[in-house]
Design an enzyme around this catalytic site. Structure first.
Site: not given
Length: 713
Positions: A322, A123, A161-162
Site C-alpha cells: 500500500e 476491524r 492485514n496490518e
C-alpha cells in the site's frame, strides 16, 4: 517469483528473490457493480500494472454462513483480470471476521484495559490469541487455499492485514489463559517467574501460574517491568503463531506461492523471530503524508525515508503493498493531498529505500464505509486523472528497469542499531521520560538524510562489514555476543559509537549487578559509569506530568522555571554544548582518550565522551543523549576519519539521494521533494529515467523530479 526468499537469518542486505517488479494496486471488486470490472482491468493493463491484491476484508462474502463457502464473485474478478494479463495476490480475510462468527462466539472479541469488549462494525476486533478464533482463521484459510491452489492467476498471498495496527493488546479471558500457558512453558516453575518478575517487591509474587494477571497501567500504580515485558513478548508470540497457522496451510496447498504480510503500525511484532522468517519477504504500507501528521520531524519525504529505513533494517528489501496515492482519511484524521508529480516521487522514494515491488493504495475509492475519502488511482467519478498518469509512468519505468533494480541492496555507510524487539519494549516498561532508542537515533538519521549520507538501521547480529560507522542508541538490554560483533567491526577499521545507558539491564529487565555498561562493553570502550542522572528536557516537568496523568498528585503552583533547572554542559573540541536528557560521569581506562568533558557544576572536567582505539578502528562512548548540536559536532569529528562522505557533494536543500548497489552496478536515486526546479552536480553516469542519457556533472530536476543514475564503475 523465482526461487524462494525465506530468510532464516533476517538481514538488512537481503533482496527479494523475484524476476519481475510487482506493480499494481489493492482492488476491491466487491465495492462496485460488475459492469465496472472489465473497464478497470483494461485501464490497469494500459497503466502497466501486473498484479492486484484482493479479498482481505471479504470473509462475509467468502463464507456468508458457517461452513457455506462462495468464491464466485472473486473467481469472476480474478478471471477478468487474468484475461488482461494481471495476476492476483489473495489475502486471508481474518482482520474482519463476519458478524455470524462474533454472534456465535463473543468470547473471541478483544477486551480493552477497562474491560470493554470490542464491537463488530469496525476491524481487528477479534483476539488473535483466542484458540477459537485461531481455529476459524485456519478454517477460512484452508478453504481459500484449497479452492485457489490450481488457479494460474493467483500467484501469492498476503496474511491478514496490518496485524496489530488498530489494537495489539487484549485483556480478554482467552488472552489471560493463553498468557498463563505461555509463562508456564517459558519458566517451568512459578518460583522462577517470581524471581524474574521481582515478586518480592510490593508482594507481587504468585503461588501458581493460574493466579497470574495481565498487567494494567495505573492499576492503581505501575506493574513490574518484567511483567510488562513478558506480556508484550507474549503478544508478539501470539501474533506470530496466528500468522504461522495460515502460512503452514498456504505452503502445503501450493509451494510455488509467495507469502508475505503488509505491516502497518509495527506494534508487538518480533521481526527477527518467527513472524518474519515464516515469510518469503515482508511488505510495508507507507503513507508519508499521514505519518507526517503524527511524526513531525521536518517533512513527509524525510518521514517516509525514516520509516522505510527502519523497516528495511528488520529483514532487508521489501515490497510496498500500500503506497499512498492521494488524499487519505478516516473519520478522525486525514492526510495531505499529493500535488501533481508527488505520487510518482513518493513511489520512487520507496524503491530508493529498498522496495522490490509496489502497489498504489487503492485502485478506486470506496463510496461507503469508514474510508470514503481515501482516494485511489481512479476518482469517485470513475475518471483517472494525474494520479493515474503518474502511476502509469512509474509502472512503465519500473518494468523497464527491473533488471537494473532487482538484486540490489540499499547502501549504508552509517548504521544505527535497530529492529530489536526486546529493547524497544524494555524502554516502554521503564522509560523515565526519556526518548526511546529509535526516537533518539532519528537525530542521526536526519543529519545524514539532509546531507546525502547513506544511513539506515541494522541489528548488531547482522553483517556489519559493509558499514563505516555503527551507532548504538541506549540499548539497555545487551548480549555479550553483540560486543564481539562490535569488536570485530572496529578491528577491521569501523567506528563504533555507544550511547549512554547501553547494557544496563539484563534479559529479565533487571538492572545489572556490575558497574555499567557491564563487563564486556566496559572492556571494549574502556569506561565505567560512576554516576548518572536525568536532565529535564525543555518544557518537561518529569514526575509531575506522570502523576497528573495518573491522578495521584496535586502539582505545586510554582514549578521551577526552565532557567532554574539543573543543566549539564560539556566541551567538545572548541565548542561548549548543552547535554540532552541524561548524563553519566565516567571513569576512563589508561588507554582511552577523553573526547569531551563536562564543563559546569560539580562534574567540571570529568569525562563525558571517550574514544578507545581497537584494531584499525575505534570505539566511542557517549555519556549523554544526542542533541542536534552534539550530533553535528560528533559527525564533524568522526565522519572524516571513518571515510563517511556524502553520496553527492553540496546537496541542495529539498533533494534526497540514496544508492542501491551490488557487485555489478551502482544506482544513484535523486529526488527533488519540493515543487521548485533545482540543479545539482552528480557523479558521472547515465540517467536511466531519461533513456540512458549521459550525465556528466550537472543535473536539472523539475519540481518533484526524479533521476536514477547508473554510475560509471
Amino acid at each position: 517469483m523465482s526461487d524462494k526468499n525465506i530468510a532464516k537469518t533476517p538481514s538488512a542486505w537481503n533482496t527479494v528473490k523475484t524476476d519481475r517488479f510487482l506493480v499494481g494496486a489493492p482492488h476491491y471488486p466487491e465495492h462496485v457493480d460488475e459492469s465496472y470490472w472489465e473497464r478497470d482491468a483494461e485501464r490497469m493493463a494500459k497503466a502497466g500494472f501486473n498484479v492486484v491484491r484482493m479479498a482481505e476484508f471479504a470473509w462475509h462474502i467468502l463464507e456468508p454462513r458457517f461452513g457455506t463457502f462462495d468464491f464466485d464473485l472473486f473467481d469472476r474478478a480474478i478471471a477478468m483480470l487474468g484475461r488482461y494479463g494481471i495476476d492476483t495476490i489473495m489475502c486471508t480475510p481474518t482482520a474482519t471476521p463476519p458478524r455470524w462468527l462474533t454472534v456465535a462466539h463473543p468470547e473471541i472479541l478483544r477486551v480493552d484495559a477497562k474491560g470493554r469488549p470490542m464491537s463488530h462494525g469496525s476491524r481487528q476486533h477479534c483476539d488473535t490469541a483466542s484458540p477459537v478464533f485461531r481455529e476459524h482463521s485456519r478454517r477460512i484459510t484452508r478453504a481459500m487455499a484449497e479452492h485457489y491452489r490450481d488457479n494460474p492467476h493467483v500467484v501469492g498471498w498476503q496474511t491478514d492485514n496490518e496485524l496489530n495496527t488498530s489494537m495489539p493488546e487484549s485483556y480478554s479471558k482467552a488472552t489471560l489463559s493463553e498468557f498463563q500457558i505461555f509463562l508456564a512453558e517459558k519458566y517451568g516453575t512459578i518460583s522462577k517467574l517470581n524471581a524474574v518478575w521481582g515478586g518480592d517487591f510490593w508482594a507481587t509474587a504468585y503461588d501458581s501460574f493460574n493466579q497470574v494477571v495481565l498487567p494494567i497501567e495505573f492499576g492503581p500504580t505501575f506493574p513490574s517491568p518484567g511483567h510488562v515485558q513478558d506480556y508484550h513478548r507474549f503478544l508478539a508470540f501470539a501474533t506470530a503463531r496466528f500468522q504461522h497457522d495460515q502460512v503452514e496451510i498456504l505452503r502445503a496447498a501450493n509451494p510455488s506461492w509467495f507469502v508475505f504480510h503488509n505491516l502497518g503500525g509495527l506494534r508487538d511484532i518480533d521481526f527477527r523471530g518467527q513472524f518474519t522468517t515464516d515469510l518469503d519477504f515482508v511488505g510495508y504500507d507507507i503513507y508519508p503524508m499521514l505519518y507526517d501528521e503524527f511524526q513531525r520531524i521536518g517533512n513527509h519525504a524525510k518521514v517516509q525515508a525514516l520509516h522505510l529505513d527502519i523497516c528495511r533494517g528488520f529483514s532487508g528489501n521489501y515490497i510496498v503493498p500500500e503506497q499512498q496515492s492521494g488524499f487519505g482519511s478516516q473519520p478522525g484524521f486525514c492526510t495531505l493531498t499529493p500535488e501533481p508529480g508527488e505520487l510518482r516521487r513518493m513511489a520512487m522514494s520507496s524503491v530508493a529505500h529498498g522496495a522490490d515491488g509496489l502497489m498504489f493504495f487503492r485502485w478506486r475509492p470506496a463510496h461507503f464505509g469508514a474510508e470514503i475519502y481515501w482516494m485511489g488511482i481512479i476518482d469517485h467519478d470513475d475518471v483517472g486523472r494525474h494520479r493515474y498518469d503518474e502511476a502509469k509512468q512509474f509502472a512503465t519505468e519500473m518494468t523497464a528497469l527491473k533488471d537494473k533494480i532487482l538484486g540490489t541492496y540499499v547502501r549504508m555507510d552509517v548504521g544505527i542499531a535497530g529492529s530489536d524487539f526486546d529493547n524497544q519494549e524494555a524502554h516502554k516498561t521503564y522509560s523515565i521520560g526519556l526518548p526511546s532508542p529509535q526516537d533518539e537515533a532519528v537525530l542521526l538519521h536526519q543529519y545524514c538524510y539532509d546531507r546525502g549520507i547513506a544511513c539506515g538501521f541494522i541489528h548488531p547480529e547482522d553483517d556489519l562489514s559493509k558499514l563505516k560507522l555503527f551507532y548504538v542508541p541506549h540499548w539497555v538490554m545487551w548480549k555479550d555476543e553483540w560486543t564481539d560483533k562490535l569488536q570485530a567491526f572496529a578491528e577491521q577499521g569501523g567506528t563504533v559509537v555507544i550511547g549512554a545507558r547501553t547494557g544496563t539491564r539484563d534479559e529479565n529487565n533487571h538492572v545489572i549487578r556490575q558497574t555499567a555498561p557491564g563487563a564486556s562493553l566496559s572492556k571494549l570502550a574502556g569506561v565505567r559509569v560512576e554516576d548518572f542522572g536525568r536532565l529535564a528536557a525543555p518544557g518537561a516537568s518529569g514526575l509531575f506530568d506522570v502523576m497528573e496523568r495518573s491522578g495521584g498528585l496535586v502539582v505545586p503552583p510554582n514549578r521551577p522555571a526552565e532557567s532554574q533547572r539543573r543543566t549539564r554542559r560539556f566541551k567538545i573540541g572548541n565548542q561548549e554544548l548543552t547535554a540532552g536528557h541524561f548524563y553519566e560521569n565516567l571513569a576512563v581506562d589508561a588507554d582511552t582518550e577523553i573526547v569531551a568533558a563536562w564543563s559546569n557544576r560539580y562534574a567540571d572536567g570529568q569525562p563525558m565522551a571517550t574514544s578507545r582505539k581497537v584494531g584499525k578502528g575505534q570505539v566511542v562512548y557517549l555519556g549523554t543523549y544526542l542533541t542536534p548540536e552534539l550530533t553535528a559536532a560528533l559527525s564533524e569529528r568522526l565522519f572524516p576519519a571513518a571515510d563517511v562522505q556524502p553520496l553527492v557533494d553540496d546537496l541542495p536543500a529539498g533533494v534526497e539521494v540514496t544508492m542501491r548497489m551490488n557487485e555489478e552496478r551502482r544506482l544513484l536515486f535523486v529526488q527533488n521533494y519540493t515543487d521548485q526546479p533545482t540543479s545539482l552536480v552528480v557523479p558521472r553516469g547515465n540517467n536511466l529515467l531519461d533513456n540512458g542519457k549521459a550525465v556528466a556533472g550537472g543535473l536539472d530536476l523539475d519540481g518533484y523530479g526524479c533521476a536514477i543514475i547508473e554510475l560509471e564503475r
